[in-house]
Design a protein around this motif. Structure first.
Motif, PDB file in Angstrom:
ATOM      1  N   CYS B  84       0.934  -1.555  -0.021  1.00 30.06           N
ATOM      2  CA  CYS B  84       0.084  -0.050   0.187  1.00 30.06           C
ATOM      3  C   CYS B  84       0.491   1.434   0.155  1.00 30.06           C
ATOM      4  O   CYS B  84       1.524   1.920   0.831  1.00 30.06           O
ATOM      5  CB  CYS B  84      -0.823   0.258   1.408  1.00 30.06           C
ATOM      6  SG  CYS B  84      -2.538   1.254   1.403  1.00 30.06           S
ATOM      7  N   CYS B 143      -7.731   5.083   2.768  1.00 33.84           N
ATOM      8  CA  CYS B 143      -7.489   3.874   1.837  1.00 33.84           C
ATOM      9  C   CYS B 143      -7.720   4.661   1.054  1.00 33.84           C
ATOM     10  O   CYS B 143      -9.351   4.993   0.799  1.00 33.84           O
ATOM     11  CB  CYS B 143      -8.058   2.819   2.097  1.00 33.84           C
ATOM     12  SG  CYS B 143      -8.491   1.184   1.245  1.00 33.84           S
ATOM     13  N   SER B 144      -7.357   4.539  -0.596  1.00 31.96           N
ATOM     14  CA  SER B 144      -8.262   4.990  -1.718  1.00 31.96           C
ATOM     15  C   SER B 144      -8.719   4.309  -2.958  1.00 31.96           C
ATOM     16  O   SER B 144      -8.193   4.216  -3.281  1.00 31.96           O
ATOM     17  CB  SER B 144      -6.589   6.032  -2.630  1.00 31.96           C
ATOM     18  OG  SER B 144      -5.261   4.877  -3.215  1.00 31.96           O
ATOM     19  N   CYS B 146      -7.223   1.537  -4.174  1.00 30.45           N
ATOM     20  CA  CYS B 146      -6.985   1.667  -5.705  1.00 30.45           C
ATOM     21  C   CYS B 146      -6.715  -0.321  -5.585  1.00 30.45           C
ATOM     22  O   CYS B 146      -5.900  -0.392  -7.340  1.00 30.45           O
ATOM     23  CB  CYS B 146      -5.412   1.910  -5.257  1.00 30.45           C
ATOM     24  SG  CYS B 146      -5.074   1.106  -4.161  1.00 30.45           S
ATOM     25  N   ARG B 147      -6.801  -0.747  -4.616  1.00 31.68           N
ATOM     26  CA  ARG B 147      -6.684  -2.340  -5.143  1.00 31.68           C
ATOM     27  C   ARG B 147      -5.738  -3.100  -5.251  1.00 31.68           C
ATOM     28  O   ARG B 147      -5.325  -3.679  -5.855  1.00 31.68           O
ATOM     29  CB  ARG B 147      -7.686  -2.732  -6.398  1.00 31.68           C
ATOM     30  CG  ARG B 147      -9.488  -2.333  -6.409  1.00 31.68           C
ATOM     31  CD  ARG B 147      -9.987  -2.894  -7.598  1.00 31.68           C
ATOM     32  NE  ARG B 147     -11.047  -3.991  -6.917  1.00 31.68           N
ATOM     33  CZ  ARG B 147     -11.689  -4.623  -7.821  1.00 31.68           C
ATOM     34  NH1 ARG B 147     -11.026  -4.825  -9.217  1.00 31.68           N
ATOM     35  NH2 ARG B 147     -11.639  -5.501  -7.499  1.00 31.68           N
ATOM     36  N   CYS B 149      -3.304  -3.985  -3.671  1.00 34.45           N
ATOM     37  CA  CYS B 149      -3.573  -5.078  -2.126  1.00 34.45           C
ATOM     38  C   CYS B 149      -3.990  -6.280  -2.756  1.00 34.45           C
ATOM     39  O   CYS B 149      -3.406  -7.382  -2.860  1.00 34.45           O
ATOM     40  CB  CYS B 149      -4.218  -4.639  -0.744  1.00 34.45           C
ATOM     41  SG  CYS B 149      -5.277  -4.242  -1.041  1.00 34.45           S
TER      42      CYS B 149
HETATM   43  S1  SF4 Z   1      -7.226  -0.854  -1.883  1.00 39.70           S
HETATM   44 FE1  SF4 Z   1      -5.384  -1.891  -0.619  1.00 39.70          FE
HETATM   45  S2  SF4 Z   1      -3.713  -0.830  -1.828  1.00 39.70           S
HETATM   46 FE2  SF4 Z   1      -5.383   0.771  -2.032  1.00 39.70          FE
HETATM   47  S3  SF4 Z   1      -5.289   2.157  -0.219  1.00 39.70           S
HETATM   48 FE3  SF4 Z   1      -6.281   0.551   0.511  1.00 39.70          FE
HETATM   49  S4  SF4 Z   1      -5.224  -0.583   1.380  1.00 39.70           S
HETATM   50 FE4  SF4 Z   1      -4.227   0.393   0.251  1.00 39.70          FE
END
Ligand code: SF4
Ligand code: SF4
Lengths: 246, 496
Positions: B84, B143-144, B146-147, B149
């Motif tokens: 992340c 948490c954006s 963004c996937r 992870c």
């Molecule tokens: S989706 Fe996952 S990588 Fe993206 S900001 Fe949220 S926790 Fe972090």
């Protein structure tokens, strides 16, 4: 029949019911819970067959984990494949006559026990050494590894140090399978090994070991990437009826 | 510039050591009661809010297989812990994806699993308390979605789904985020995120027609609400408003002009963005998307094309058919919806556009894959078309192009740091720190290849970069639209 035999017979019947029943229930719940939107992690296969391939790669070579972290991948794959070999080798205690491929697999199964321990210790070591993994580990994560290591070590001990009465053990399990319990050899290492295995079977459906069935139901991995080509609806999205088309 | 330190950019990526609590103070402004009520949420914290929150969690788990499987399946392997950008930029361990999930999972375990009910300490299960709620508010707004992870998790666990659910639970007990919810409210009351009413929109478009005429001498149209046009263009309202977005819009208009295809914008649906996804509210998701179906039917168009916007493309590509389909009233020969890059790419393939790359010879370009395009959607017919097509459009428009390093593009792309409803000034520290991994990869191509133009196809990315680039000693006007490049290269008057 001795008390020990009765206790272990009951224990294994209960453990089997919990394992099978618990897993069946969980799988049923996973299957019944709708996936209302298309959320595959892309790039994703655009056909069903492609998805089967993606899933096979995930569960056989741990594709995503490989991309992610080579150490976890290495220890993870050592542990899981060794476990598989060991489980197959154990089939000999439940089959009469022993299937011929199980006989052939026997030598691999035995040494896989050591590899399993290596994999587990590697994974466990990371929980101490890598500060990020230390941070996310709960007591249960340590206990789970301790349980698996103890199972493996007690098993190896019987193979290489204190030989146990394998014939008697096999009669006990064949007896359980035919609902005609036979006496269990009262060998302490064996009793410890069996008790730990039964514990594992019981905690399986209520712990993170659910990742085993879970991976097959993960929408980010098992959905086909075709939302434009095929209208997908399920759960709340199935109740959408838009007026005004043709 | 601010009372925090901009993270250093390094030669090689470094995974920071855990520093607990470094971002515990980061919280976006809370939405006022009337804002909450406008979206169908309660205005005040109900008396038994703990109970209601737990109940809502149960309902969400029942209606989402993703949520259920993700909450049950994590083995705490740690593979996601360094993936992340917010963890990499802040070193706060609660920004590790698994730790972020655990904020919600701990409550799920306590109330919905046997082990958590019997042995909460053992499995890290927690009661729903004010402290937990405060932690949720802080870290589920770090948490954006963004996937990134989910790409690296062996079970595909997508923290975005978890943070959407957490925000939905918080909204259901009145605790909403001002920025997102204000914007959704504006879409309902005015029609777009920026709150640009129809007359102002018409004015802007007329102004653009004049500008393009002055610059090129060609009458390029920017039509609004034109019945019978072939294509309805749905684009983020930022495209009407400011640099560098507006160059993209001019690019679309020129492409339509040269291809001779009649198109229109809609004042009823003058917004592609759908922030309801960020807050996990499917009622609002449907409602916001529905305006587009209405506009398409009303204007009698045959195709829908979506402008440069990341999460809007996810909603359009992945969800529209479900939410506002079936599209049986549109021309079946074209995908619905179509991305503007797909549209331009097809025209380029057919030789319908005359592009002079040397018009962009002052630029050395790199391309930022926006998360929602890269990991939550597709372009074209093959997997990965979302990486190929925008790059092909860029390469057709410029001579000098260099990709950033492999671990930071395509499906491994780093978020700009401002996605997922976090693009607000009250989260500036988070936005700057979260941009660090992207800025680091950018720095390498700037140093090695002299890159001076960062192309993107997302309104959020563009706004975010314009704001954070200067923190890292890059010029803010380095960020630009892909169709801004097309706009420069296209030779008007040579094909039409
Ligand atoms: S989706 Fe996952 S990588 Fe993206 S900001 Fe949220 S926790 Fe972090
Ligand atoms: S990679 Fe997946 S399973 Fe491993 S800790 Fe992260 S979320 Fe859990």
């Amino acid at each position: 029949m001795s008390t020990v035999t009765i206790i272990y017979a009951v224990l294994f019947y209960v453990a089997t019911v919990v394992l099978v029943g618990g897993l069946a229930y969980k799988v049923y719940v996973f299957a019944c819970t709708p996936a209302p939107l298309k959320i595959p992690t892309t790039p994703a296969p655009v056909t069903r067959l492609g998805v089967v391939g993606r899933m096979l790669r995930e569960v056989t070579v741990f594709e995503s984990l490989f991309k992610s972290n080579k150490w976890i991948w290495l220890f993870g794959i050592l542990f899981h494949f060794a476990l598989l070999l060991v489980l197959l080798q154990h089939l000999r205690y439940f089959t009469q006559p022993v299937w011929s491929w199980v006989v052939l697999e026997q030598p691999f199964g035995i040494y896989a026990g050591f590899i399993m321990v290596v994999g587990l210790l590697g994974l466990w070591g990371r929980r101490f050494v890598v500060d990020r993994v230390r941070y996310i580990s709960n007591l249960s994560d340590h206990l789970m590894l301790a349980l698996l290591v103890a199972i493996a070590l007690s098993g190896l001990m019987m193979k290489f140090v204190f030989h146990t009465n394998i014939i008697g053990l096999k009669e006990f399990f064949l007896g359980l399978l035919s609902f005609n319990p036979q006496p269990l050899p009262a060998d302490p290492v064996l009793l410890v090994h069996l008790a730990l295995v039964a514990t594992l079977m019981i905690v399986f459906p209520m712990s993170k070991l659910l990742h085993a069935p879970g991976v097959f139901f993960s929408p980010t991995r098992n959905q086909v990437d075709n939302p434009r080509e095929q209208r997908h609806v399920a759960g709340w999205s199935a109740s959408i009826h838009n007026p005004g088309g043709r | 510039m601010a009372n925090f330190e901009t993270p250093a950019l390094r030669e090689y990526p470094v995974i920071p050591l855990v520093h607990a609590g470094t971002m515990a103070h980061s919280k976006p402004f809370v939405a006022k009661p009337d804002l909450q009520k406008a979206l169908g949420f309660p205005g005040e914290l109900p008396e038994n809010w703990e109970k209601q929150a737990v109940k809502k969690l149960g309902e969400l788990v029942d209606e989402s297989r993703a949520l259920r499987v993700f909450l049950d399946s994590c083995v705490k392997c740690g593979a996601c812990t360094d993936k992340c950008h917010y963890y990499l930029g802040t070193s706060d361990p609660k920004n590790m994806p698994v730790a972020r999930q655990d904020l919600l999972r701990s409550v799920y375990r306590r109330y919905y699993t046997l082990s958590g009910r019997l042995f909460p300490k053992l499995v890290g299960a927690r009661d729903m308390t004010k402290e937990v709620l405060d932690e949720w508010y802080s870290y589920f707004h770090q948490c954006s979605q963004c996937r990134r992870c989910s790409v690296f998790c062996p079970y595909g666990i997508d923290t975005a789904e978890i943070s959407m659910a957490a925000r939905e639970i918080m909204d259901s007990i009145s605790v909403g985020q001002k920025y997102c919810n204000e914007i959704i409210g504006k879409v309902f009351s005015i029609g777009n995120n920026l709150g640009l009413p129809e007359p102002a929109l018409r004015n802007t478009l007329d102004g653009l027609e004049e500008d393009v005429k002055d610059e090129t001498g060609v009458d390029v149209k920017f039509p609004l609400d034109e019945k019978g046009a072939e294509v309805l263009v749905i684009t983020p309202s930022a495209d009407f408003f400011a640099e560098p977005h507006i160059d993209g819009l001019i690019g679309y208009a020129k492409v339509f002009h040269q291809a001779g295809i009649r198109w229109t914008l809609s004042s009823h649906a003058s917004e592609a963005a759908n922030f309801s996804m960020f807050i996990g509210s499917h009622e609002n998701l449907h409602k916001v998307a529905f305006r587009i179906r209405e506009a398409a039917l009303d204007l009698g168009v045959k195709r829908i094309v979506v402008g440069e916007c990341g999460h809007a493309w996810r909603v359009a590509y992945s969800f529209w058919n479900t939410l506002i389909g079936p599209f049986d009233f549109l021309d079946p020969r074209y995908p619905v919806p179509q991305h503007i890059c797909e549209f331009t790419y097809d025209l380029i393939q057919r030789g319908a556009l005359n592009l002079d790359k040397s018009a962009n010879d002052d630029k050395v370009v790199t391309y930022h894959d926006s998360c929602n395009v890269a990991r939550a959607s597709r372009m074209g017919t093959m997997p990965g078309g979302q990486f190929i097509i925008p790059r092909a459009v860029i390469r057709a428009s410029v001579n000098k192009f260099h990709d950033m390093e492999p671990g930071s593009i395509h499906e491994s792309t780093f978020c700009c740091g401002g996605g997922g409803g976090l693009l607000t000034d009250d989260l500036m520290e988070l936005r700057v720190k979260g941009a660090q991994p992207r800025m680091q990869a950018l720095k390498h191509v700037v140093e090695d290849h002299g890159v001076n133009y960062l192309a993107a196809i997302c309104a959020i990315c563009k706004t975010q970069f314009a704001k954070v680039l200067p923190y890292y000693q890059f010029p803010m006007d380095m960020i630009g639209s892909v169709h801004g490049l097309v706009s420069k290269a296209i030779q008007l008057g040579t094909k039409e």
